[in-house]
Design a protein around this motif. Structure first.
Motif, PDB file in Angstrom:
ATOM      1  N   PHE A  44       0.832  -1.192   0.000  1.00  0.00           N
ATOM      2  CA  PHE A  44       0.000   0.000   0.000  1.00  0.00           C
ATOM      3  C   PHE A  44       0.874   1.252   0.000  1.00  0.00           C
ATOM      4  N   TYR A  45       0.529   2.226  -0.837  1.00  0.00           N
ATOM      5  CA  TYR A  45       1.346   3.413  -1.034  1.00  0.00           C
ATOM      6  C   TYR A  45       0.492   4.677  -1.038  1.00  0.00           C
ATOM      7  N   GLU A  46       1.134   5.809  -0.707  1.00  0.00           N
ATOM      8  CA  GLU A  46       0.525   7.118  -0.903  1.00  0.00           C
ATOM      9  C   GLU A  46       1.422   7.908  -1.851  1.00  0.00           C
ATOM     10  N   GLU A  47       0.801   8.777  -2.659  1.00  0.00           N
ATOM     11  CA  GLU A  47       1.549   9.476  -3.700  1.00  0.00           C
ATOM     12  C   GLU A  47       2.476  10.531  -3.115  1.00  0.00           C
ATOM     13  N   ILE A  48       3.622  10.703  -3.783  1.00  0.00           N
ATOM     14  CA  ILE A  48       4.589  11.738  -3.433  1.00  0.00           C
ATOM     15  C   ILE A  48       4.867  12.575  -4.677  1.00  0.00           C
ATOM     16  N   ASP A  49       5.329  13.794  -4.466  1.00  0.00           N
ATOM     17  CA  ASP A  49       5.681  14.661  -5.584  1.00  0.00           C
ATOM     18  C   ASP A  49       7.008  14.236  -6.183  1.00  0.00           C
ATOM     19  N   GLU A 184      15.072   3.331  -3.549  1.00  0.00           N
ATOM     20  CA  GLU A 184      15.205   3.795  -2.170  1.00  0.00           C
ATOM     21  C   GLU A 184      14.546   5.161  -1.992  1.00  0.00           C
ATOM     22  N   ASP A 185      14.735   6.039  -2.976  1.00  0.00           N
ATOM     23  CA  ASP A 185      14.207   7.399  -2.904  1.00  0.00           C
ATOM     24  C   ASP A 185      13.872   7.835  -4.329  1.00  0.00           C
ATOM     25  N   ALA A 186      12.589   8.033  -4.623  1.00  0.00           N
ATOM     26  CA  ALA A 186      12.156   8.323  -5.989  1.00  0.00           C
ATOM     27  C   ALA A 186      12.708   9.649  -6.496  1.00  0.00           C
ATOM     28  N   ARG A 187      12.762  10.660  -5.635  1.00  0.00           N
ATOM     29  CA  ARG A 187      13.270  11.962  -6.066  1.00  0.00           C
ATOM     30  C   ARG A 187      14.750  11.888  -6.422  1.00  0.00           C
ATOM     31  N   VAL A 188      15.536  11.217  -5.597  1.00  0.00           N
ATOM     32  CA  VAL A 188      16.965  11.083  -5.862  1.00  0.00           C
ATOM     33  C   VAL A 188      17.191  10.311  -7.156  1.00  0.00           C
ATOM     34  N   TRP A 189      16.409   9.254  -7.337  1.00  0.00           N
ATOM     35  CA  TRP A 189      16.554   8.440  -8.553  1.00  0.00           C
ATOM     36  C   TRP A 189      16.181   9.250  -9.797  1.00  0.00           C
ATOM     37  N   MET A 190      15.100  10.018  -9.718  1.00  0.00           N
ATOM     38  CA  MET A 190      14.690  10.851 -10.843  1.00  0.00           C
ATOM     39  C   MET A 190      15.729  11.932 -11.148  1.00  0.00           C
ATOM     40  N   GLU A 191      16.319  12.499 -10.112  1.00  0.00           N
ATOM     41  CA  GLU A 191      17.364  13.503 -10.320  1.00  0.00           C
ATOM     42  C   GLU A 191      18.584  12.873 -10.994  1.00  0.00           C
ATOM     43  N   GLY A 192      18.887  11.614 -10.648  1.00  0.00           N
ATOM     44  CA  GLY A 192      19.979  10.908 -11.307  1.00  0.00           C
ATOM     45  C   GLY A 192      19.692  10.697 -12.784  1.00  0.00           C
ATOM     46  N   ARG A 193      18.451  10.385 -13.107  1.00  0.00           N
ATOM     47  CA  ARG A 193      18.046  10.229 -14.514  1.00  0.00           C
ATOM     48  C   ARG A 193      18.198  11.549 -15.262  1.00  0.00           C
ATOM     49  N   ALA A 194      17.766  12.630 -14.633  1.00  0.00           N
ATOM     50  CA  ALA A 194      17.835  13.939 -15.273  1.00  0.00           C
ATOM     51  C   ALA A 194      19.290  14.354 -15.528  1.00  0.00           C
ATOM     52  N   GLU A 195      20.156  14.083 -14.561  1.00  0.00           N
ATOM     53  CA  GLU A 195      21.568  14.419 -14.716  1.00  0.00           C
ATOM     54  C   GLU A 195      22.200  13.615 -15.846  1.00  0.00           C
ATOM     55  N   ALA A 196      21.872  12.332 -15.934  1.00  0.00           N
ATOM     56  CA  ALA A 196      22.402  11.497 -17.009  1.00  0.00           C
ATOM     57  C   ALA A 196      21.912  11.977 -18.370  1.00  0.00           C
ATOM     58  N   ALA A 197      20.667  12.422 -18.436  1.00  0.00           N
ATOM     59  CA  ALA A 197      20.112  12.905 -19.698  1.00  0.00           C
ATOM     60  C   ALA A 197      20.817  14.169 -20.167  1.00  0.00           C
ATOM     61  N   ARG A 198      21.263  14.987 -19.216  1.00  0.00           N
ATOM     62  CA  ARG A 198      21.974  16.213 -19.580  1.00  0.00           C
ATOM     63  C   ARG A 198      23.372  15.924 -20.119  1.00  0.00           C
ATOM     64  N   LYS A 199      23.949  14.803 -19.686  1.00  0.00           N
ATOM     65  CA  LYS A 199      25.342  14.499 -20.031  1.00  0.00           C
ATOM     66  C   LYS A 199      25.494  13.622 -21.265  1.00  0.00           C
ATOM     67  N   SER A 200      24.440  12.923 -21.658  1.00  0.00           N
ATOM     68  CA  SER A 200      24.585  11.991 -22.776  1.00  0.00           C
ATOM     69  C   SER A 200      23.426  12.108 -23.751  1.00  0.00           C
ATOM     70  N   LYS A 201      23.706  11.797 -25.006  1.00  0.00           N
ATOM     71  CA  LYS A 201      22.694  11.859 -26.045  1.00  0.00           C
ATOM     72  C   LYS A 201      21.988  10.514 -26.148  1.00  0.00           C
ATOM     73  N   PRO A 202      20.659  10.488 -26.137  1.00  0.00           N
ATOM     74  CA  PRO A 202      19.939   9.211 -26.243  1.00  0.00           C
ATOM     75  C   PRO A 202      20.102   8.598 -27.631  1.00  0.00           C
ATOM     76  N   SER A 203      19.948   7.291 -27.687  1.00  0.00           N
ATOM     77  CA  SER A 203      20.039   6.603 -28.969  1.00  0.00           C
ATOM     78  C   SER A 203      18.822   6.916 -29.838  1.00  0.00           C
TER      79      SER A 203
END
Length: 233
Positions: A44-49, A184-203
């Motif tokens: 069971f979960y509650e939504e987070i921003d 472990e932490d959705a915000r930290v994980w999303m920030e990691g995705r955003a940082e990777a997207a800034r540094k590399s070009k997607p296929s």
């Protein structure tokens, strides 16, 4: 090693008759589907921003996920008689709410750390309706999922494909794919995705599939409670 059940009963909800706190406590105390063995595990979960993420547009900010051996748990004999009352301020209250329930079939488990059925602190769910479902699925399995695992706090991913419609399913245009990313932490994980997207070009493959999605919806959730077996042999 533990294994995940082949089906998922996914329910988002919003209280309409009681307080949000009572609704959350009632959700967390629901053993019915697990107790009757209709579900082998419930979380069971509650939504987070989420950071830099537009609203999903849904006011159903509670999520219950039931792993099951049954394709459509609500149609099973044990799933038809669920409790609909709870106690609030010393009195019985009708737990009528706004529900959206969906059946899914498991299509992939990516568990590089062999964590098994241990409830994560947070999850990120993504719904997708790609232009080419077969190509999208191959891209996700072949290229995308290993990239997701590289971001901070990643645990594992379970991917599902939409199953039979339920009496509680809202709308006729539900996205085909659901991914549940355990972190472990959705915000930290999303920030990691955003940082990777800034540094590399997607296929080109990634661009084609992401841009080709008619619907792509991401939501973050924090664990409230869990019932049922943590490990299935």
């Amino acid at each position: 090693m533990s294994s995940s059940a082949p089906y998922l009963f996914h329910v988002t909800s919003q209280q309409t008759q009681v307080s949000p706190q009572t609704w959350k406590e009632w959700q967390d105390s629901l053993p019915d589907l697990v107790k009757t063995l209709t579900s082998v595990r419930a979380t069971f979960y509650e939504e987070i921003d989420l950071p830099s993420n537009a609203s999903s547009g849904s006011t159903r900010n509670f999520l219950a996920m039931y792993q099951s051996e049954i394709e459509n748990p609500l149609d099973a004999k044990n799933g038809m008689d669920l409790r609909t009352t709870a106690t609030e301020d010393g009195a019985k209250s009708d737990m009528t709410g706004d529900f959206d329930a969906r059946n899914y079939a498991l299509i992939q488990v990516y568990d590089p750390q062999n964590l098994g059925e241990v409830p994560p602190p947070e999850i990120l769910t993504t719904e997708a309706q790609p232009a080419d479902p077969s190509d999208f699925d191959t891209w996700f399995r072949t290229e995308h999922i290993s990239q997701l695992a590289a971001f901070p706090g990643y645990r594992r991913t379970l991917r599902y494909k939409l199953g039979p419609k339920t009496a509680w399913t809202k709308g006729d245009d539900v996205p085909l794919f659901l991914a549940v990313h355990e972190v472990e932490d959705a915000r930290v994980w999303m920030e990691g995705r955003a940082e990777a997207a800034r540094k590399s070009k997607p296929s080109e493959w990634a661009v084609r599939n992401v841009k080709g999605c008619r619907v792509f919806r991401a939501r973050g959730w924090r664990l409230v409670g869990e019932q049922g077996t943590k490990d299935r042999e």
